[in-house]
Motif scaffolding. Structure first.
Motif, short mmCIF file in Angstrom:
data_model
loop_
_atom_site.label_atom_id
_atom_site.label_comp_id
_atom_site.label_asym_id
_atom_site.label_seq_id
_atom_site.Cartn_x
_atom_site.Cartn_y
_atom_site.Cartn_z
N LEU A 1 1.08 -1.06 -0.27
CA LEU A 1 -0.36 -0.44 -0.50
C LEU A 1 0.79 1.64 -0.19
CD1 LEU A 1 -2.40 -1.02 2.68
CD2 LEU A 1 -3.14 -0.92 0.33
N PRO A 2 0.93 2.44 -0.74
CA PRO A 2 1.31 3.73 -0.86
C PRO A 2 0.67 4.35 0.48
CG PRO A 2 -0.62 3.27 -2.59
CD PRO A 2 -0.52 2.30 -1.92
N SER A 3 1.81 5.60 0.14
CA SER A 3 1.50 6.38 1.53
C SER A 3 0.53 7.65 1.09
CB SER A 3 2.92 6.69 2.05
OG SER A 3 2.88 8.61 2.52
N GLY A 4 -0.92 7.58 1.38
CA GLY A 4 -1.91 8.14 0.99
C GLY A 4 -3.03 6.96 0.85
N ALA A 5 -3.02 6.17 0.95
CA ALA A 5 -3.66 5.21 0.66
C ALA A 5 -4.76 5.38 1.88
CB ALA A 5 -3.10 3.82 0.55
N ALA A 6 -6.20 5.34 1.29
CA ALA A 6 -6.70 5.33 2.55
C ALA A 6 -8.08 4.20 1.61
CB ALA A 6 -8.20 6.74 2.00
N ALA A 7 -7.84 3.01 1.47
CA ALA A 7 -8.52 1.70 1.28
C ALA A 7 -8.05 0.05 1.78
CB ALA A 7 -9.36 1.78 -0.04
N VAL A 8 -8.49 -0.35 2.00
CA VAL A 8 -7.72 -1.94 1.73
C VAL A 8 -8.18 -2.81 1.42
CG1 VAL A 8 -6.77 -3.81 2.99
CG2 VAL A 8 -6.23 -1.18 3.55
N GLU B 1 -13.94 -3.82 -0.49
CA GLU B 1 -12.73 -3.12 -0.07
C GLU B 1 -13.18 -2.63 0.64
OE1 GLU B 1 -9.97 -0.40 -2.88
OE2 GLU B 1 -11.91 0.90 -2.76
N ILE B 2 -12.08 -1.78 1.89
CA ILE B 2 -12.56 -1.72 3.25
C ILE B 2 -11.79 -0.16 3.40
CG2 ILE B 2 -12.67 -2.07 5.84
CD1 ILE B 2 -14.50 -3.96 4.55
N ALA B 3 -12.26 0.81 3.52
CA ALA B 3 -12.20 1.87 3.55
C ALA B 3 -11.41 2.26 5.09
CB ALA B 3 -13.58 3.12 3.95
N VAL B 4 -10.36 3.10 5.15
CA VAL B 4 -9.26 2.56 6.26
C VAL B 4 -9.03 4.49 6.38
CG1 VAL B 4 -9.12 0.57 6.12
CG2 VAL B 4 -6.98 2.38 5.56
N PRO B 5 -8.12 4.69 7.43
CA PRO B 5 -7.60 6.56 7.88
C PRO B 5 -6.48 6.33 6.90
CG PRO B 5 -8.18 5.20 9.97
CD PRO B 5 -8.23 4.43 9.14
N ARG B 6 -6.19 7.37 6.29
CA ARG B 6 -5.16 7.70 5.43
C ARG B 6 -3.65 7.66 5.92
NH1 ARG B 6 -2.29 12.86 4.42
NH2 ARG B 6 -3.67 13.00 6.01
N LEU B 7 -3.01 6.55 5.32
CA LEU B 7 -1.79 6.14 5.67
C LEU B 7 -0.68 7.12 5.27
CD1 LEU B 7 -1.48 2.58 4.36
CD2 LEU B 7 -2.77 3.48 6.45
N HIS B 8 -0.04 7.50 6.16
CA HIS B 8 1.04 8.39 6.61
C HIS B 8 2.60 7.15 6.31
CE1 HIS B 8 -1.32 11.21 10.03
NE2 HIS B 8 -2.06 11.16 8.40
N ARG C 1 1.36 3.76 10.36
CA ARG C 1 0.94 5.17 10.90
C ARG C 1 -0.33 5.63 10.12
NH1 ARG C 1 4.28 9.59 10.48
NH2 ARG C 1 6.16 7.70 9.47
N SER C 2 -0.85 6.03 10.63
CA SER C 2 -2.12 6.85 9.25
C SER C 2 -2.62 7.97 10.43
CB SER C 2 -3.44 5.35 9.46
OG SER C 2 -3.99 5.45 11.21
N ASP C 3 -3.92 8.39 10.25
CA ASP C 3 -4.95 9.51 10.63
C ASP C 3 -5.25 9.31 12.02
OD1 ASP C 3 -4.52 11.46 8.32
OD2 ASP C 3 -6.00 10.76 7.27
#
Length: 365
Positions: free
Chosen positions: A248-255, A261-268, A355-357
């Motif tokens: 998953l790239p930095s900034g991804a907001a779904a897995v 597909e599951i939305a998640v807090p934006r990855l840092h 690390r995420s939002d």
């Protein structure tokens, strides 16, 4: 009272590492709980703070003074064990006052301090009773009284409620916390029971396999676990886990997971692992018509104002904490919706939280 500081404290028994390079602070007046499964190193850490075990390496400071190699008798600390360790031939008064007698405290002062302590613990009516005739709860109060009467810099408690039944244990959890608030003591408490830890602690240190994995207030440890182990160990039922895709790239907001597909807090940060794991608490899943995953109800457990619904999905079996007004039955097909802002993404290889939002929210209050 006093603060306690451990710096790179390590304990080895021959080839077995019981505690690995632990560094943390316990604040003056704090109720600090060390939580973990049997054999994780929490009791060994407590015994090193007490001076009952000496560390292989590292430093221990009590109230700013290094006490690493001082014996227990030279540390102003009181220890309360799971087994009450009372003197059966003495009555309650003599048991509580014994530490003061050993210190040569004047008889009048002993009487005054013993009676003050007994009133604090609400056992003043038992002072002339033999301990052998007391209930488990009262004997535990006597053991606490013997520790309190010394007025030490810190109290160390090694699973002191483990021998009590569930009803007494719940009562004593409340009373221990109230007692702590009244006397303002620095308290270090060891337990494997997460309910005790969550209900009493100012901060919790979660340990596993000789290491401290996370330290924080109960709400933070529950909502933002640092590792997969912490997420699984804290919570009843435990956090749900869904296998996702890695890379998953930095900034991804779904897995992406099996079935949706599951939305998640934006990855840092970028997740380079081949496997991502999404963690979600049962209360952060709801049964709705427009959910991200579909599944079949496996079972329903009534729990008073709530119910626990188990749902089988392509991504795995999930526990859902739902209101008791919801009507579902075994075998029924349902759709699951997720509270994206509360989900945690873990690196499937290192088992550390990404690390995420969600974690930025913790840093900014």
């Amino acid at each position: 009272m006093a603060d306690i500081h451990l710096h790179q404290v390590h304990k080895r028994f021959d080839d077995f590492v019981a505690v690995r390079d632990s560094t943390f602070d316990i604040k003056d007046g704090e109720f600090f709980v060390m939580l973990g499964p049997s054999g994780c190193g929490k009791t060994t850490t407590l015994r090193m703070i007490a001076g009952l075990e000496l560390p292989t390496s590292g430093q221990i400071l009590l109230d700013g003074e290094e006490v690493t190699h001082n014996p227990a008798s030279q540390r102003d600390i009181a220890f309360v064990f799971q087994l009450f360790a009372l003197y059966p031939h003495m009555n309650v008064r003599k048991n509580i006052g014994f530490p003061l007698v050993s210190q040569g405290t004047p008889r009048g002062e002993i009487k005054q301090r013993v009676e003050e302590t007994a009133r604090l613990l609400r056992i003043d009516h038992l002072l002339d009773s033999r301990v052998s005739g007391l209930s488990s709860g009262d004997r535990q109060r006597v053991a606490l009284g013997r520790a309190i009467v010394r007025r030490p810099k810190a109290f160390l408690m090694d699973e002191p409620l483990g021998a009590l039944d569930a009803e007494f244990r719940e009562l004593m959890c409340e009373e221990l916390r109230l007692l702590h608030n009244r006397i303002g003591a620095t308290t270090v408490y060891v337990t494997h029971d997460q309910i005790e830890a969550m209900s009493m602690a100012d901060r919790i240190a979660v340990m596993n396999q000789a290491e401290v994995l996370q330290i924080g207030p109960p709400a933070e440890v529950y909502a933002r676990p640092a590792t997969l182990f912490v997420a699984n160990f804290i919570g009843s039922p435990a956090m749900n886990f869904l296998e996702g895709e890695g890379g998953l790239p930095s900034g991804a907001a779904a897995v992406r997971v099996k079935g949706g597909e599951i939305a998640v807090p934006r990855l840092h940060e970028e997740l380079k692992a081949k496997r991502a794991v999404v963690g979600v608490r049962p209360e952060h899943i709801s049964i709705r018509e427009d959910g991200a995953l579909r599944g079949s109800v496996f079972g329903v457990e009534y729990m008073g104002t709530r119910q626990l619904v188990t749902v089988d999905t392509e991504a795995g079996r999930l526990k859902v904490r739902a209101p008791n007004t919801l009507r579902v039955s075994d075998g029924e097909n349902v759709s699951l919706s997720f509270n994206a802002s509360r989900l945690v993404v873990f690196d499937g290889e290192t088992e550390a939280a990404v690390r995420s939002d969600l974690y930025s929210e913790a840093a900014h209050g």
